[in-house]
Design an enzyme around this catalytic site. Structure first.
Site, mmCIF file in Angstrom:
data_model
loop_
_atom_site.group_PDB
_atom_site.id
_atom_site.type_symbol
_atom_site.label_atom_id
_atom_site.label_comp_id
_atom_site.label_asym_id
_atom_site.label_seq_id
_atom_site.Cartn_x
_atom_site.Cartn_y
_atom_site.Cartn_z
ATOM 1 N N SER A 263 0.821 -1.207 0.000
ATOM 2 C CA SER A 263 0.000 0.000 0.000
ATOM 3 C C SER A 263 0.866 1.273 0.000
ATOM 4 O O SER A 263 1.733 1.391 -0.842
ATOM 5 C CB SER A 263 -0.950 -0.066 1.205
ATOM 6 O OG SER A 263 -2.077 0.697 0.948
ATOM 7 N N HIS A 404 -7.505 -5.845 0.080
ATOM 8 C CA HIS A 404 -6.294 -5.041 0.252
ATOM 9 C C HIS A 404 -5.556 -5.541 1.500
ATOM 10 O O HIS A 404 -6.001 -5.311 2.626
ATOM 11 C CB HIS A 404 -6.757 -3.592 0.452
ATOM 12 C CG HIS A 404 -5.652 -2.594 0.513
ATOM 13 N ND1 HIS A 404 -4.901 -2.260 -0.589
ATOM 14 C CD2 HIS A 404 -5.184 -1.836 1.537
ATOM 15 C CE1 HIS A 404 -4.025 -1.343 -0.251
ATOM 16 N NE2 HIS A 404 -4.167 -1.065 1.033
#
Ligand code: GTR
Length: 425
Positions: A263, A404
């Site tokens: 990320s 994610h």
């Protein structure tokens, strides 16, 4: 509708926009992706063709590095070397299979001091271990249940579910992120891990009064200049200083250090890999906007949205491109190309539409011609592979099922690929 009602509606609309300027509807519809031209990495800004790896190194790479430095991540205003380092703790771990080391690096300049601690797990049966290095989000003590890992006293974003109140990390979160760090798998594969709590280098907040930035302020400067480093560049700087240390550590094979990040920290691992060619390979896990994903697609998170929510991540000059992606003379595939010819792994997750998996894939695809100049194999098809069907060449890509995150599936791929790419026994 009468006049009064119309006026009321108008005023409500206007004031709601003023009160919530961050309201933003992300596009998740492929048919609404704007048409755009993908900048050709094999052509210089003034139209010169790049036909060999030599020309890429001489004419292509430098101007792109300069563009991304001045307009996106920001320039580091000076030099700051390790003043001293100390192994503050070491011992056995993982049933005696690994050696744990906690090494504190100290930096001093103009009366200021900064320290950060690298937590390392190294396989005992390997003399000089290849390692993954990457930042963690919530402290070194979260990556393992090992009670010997020191809890950082650096600033942390409050998160009561992790026991973080008063911006301080606590015992409650020990081991909270073990699912993201397949340490035993690495050790069993003859590889090590080095990790650092990213807020020790620069707190993740829009405040440039602490962390490493102030070390370079001139006179009463309060924040970096428009072309100077944001937080991502500061975190990348920290990874390079960790690399300086690895070069001095006899337990580490400094020629086989793979920089990894998830990320925002995946955006960081990419920039670290670009700016420091000592990193032998780069892994971008769900890095999304400002990382692997193409900006011009405006799919999921956009340049405007990221600059608005996280004004400190990129340099101020990058804000110029908010809602003006079409004016960017580059896109993120050219950032990825700057890692060539070193191995690069881009990974997405099916349910992580915010990070634009297709944009991440296309970036790896459009970076490939640069790898091919070096005789390396990248992603040669524009068709995205099915989920959980990795393509593993010098440039590798997978999209896995799920959200994610960083999972065992991701690590299984990274380990297998890294061993092959870097000839790890
Ligand atoms: C999100 C941000 C992403 C990504 C993510 C993360 O809020 O919009 O760009 O960086 O945070 O780092 O977890």
């Amino acid at each position: 509708m009468n006049m009064k009602k119309t006026l009321f509606l108008l005023i409500t609309l206007l004031t709601s926009q003023l009160a919530f300027p961050q309201q933003f509807t992300p596009n998740y519809d492929e048919s609404k992706v704007p048409a755009f031209v993908v900048p050709n990495p094999l052509e210089t800004f003034n139209g010169k063709k790049i036909t060999s790896s030599k020309k890429w190194i001489k004419n292509g790479r430098p101007e792109l590095v300069e563009f991304f430095t001045q307009n996106m991540f920001g320039e580091i205003p000076g030099d700051l070397k390790i003043s001293s380092f100390e192994v503050v703790e070491e011992g056995d771990a993982y049933n005696g299979k690994a050696k744990r080391k906690q090494v504190e690096l100290t930096f001093k300049k103009n009366g200021k001091e900064l320290d950060f601690t690298i937590l390392m797990y190294l396989p005992k049966n390997v003399k000089k271990a290849p390692i993954f290095v990457g930042y963690n989000f919530d402290g070194n003590h979260t990556v393992t249940t090992d009670v010997n890992v020191i809890i950082s006293d650096a600033w942390a974003e409050n998160d009561p579910s992790l026991g973080i109140v008063y911006n301080q990390l606590t015992e409650q979160s020990r081991g909270a992120a073990t699912r993201r760090w397949a340490i035993e798998k690495m050790i069993d594969a003859g590889m090590g891990l080095a990790t650092i709590y990213y807020c020790e280098v620069d707190a993740d907040k829009n405040d440039f009064s602490e962390g490493v930035h102030p070390f370079f302020y001139v006179d009463d400067q309060k924040q970096p200049a428009n072309n100077e480093w944001g937080s991502i560049a500061a975190w990348s700087w920290g990874l390079s200083r960790a690399m300086d240390y690895f070069e001095k550590d006899a337990d580490v094979d400094a020629s086989k250090v793979i920089v990894f990040g998830h990320s925002r920290l995946g955006k960081t691992s990419i920039w670290a890999g670009v700016t420091d060619q000592r990193f032998a390979a780069v892994i971008s896990n769900n890095s999304g906007c400002g990382g692997a994903a193409l900006s011009k697609r405006r799919f999921g998170e956009t340049v405007w949205r990221i600059n608005n929510s996280f004004p400190h991540w990129f340099c101020k000059n990058f804000h110029y491109y908010s809602k003006k992606e079409e004016l960017l003379p580059v896109d993120q595939h050219e950032l990825l190309a700057l890692i060539a010819p070193r191995p690069l792994y881009v990974a997405s997750a099916e349910e992580d539409q915010w990070a634009d998996p297709r944009g991440e894939f296309l970036s790896a695809f459009y970076a490939t011609p640069v790898y091919e100049l070096f005789g390396k194999k990248g992603i040669s098809t524009i068709e995205m592979p099915a989920v959980n069907q990795p393509i593993q060449n010098t440039v590798a890509y997978h999209i896995r099922t799920g959200k994610h995150d960083v999972t065992d599936y991701d690590w299984d791929q990274y380990i297998k690929w890294a061993k092959k790419q870097l000839n790890i026994e």
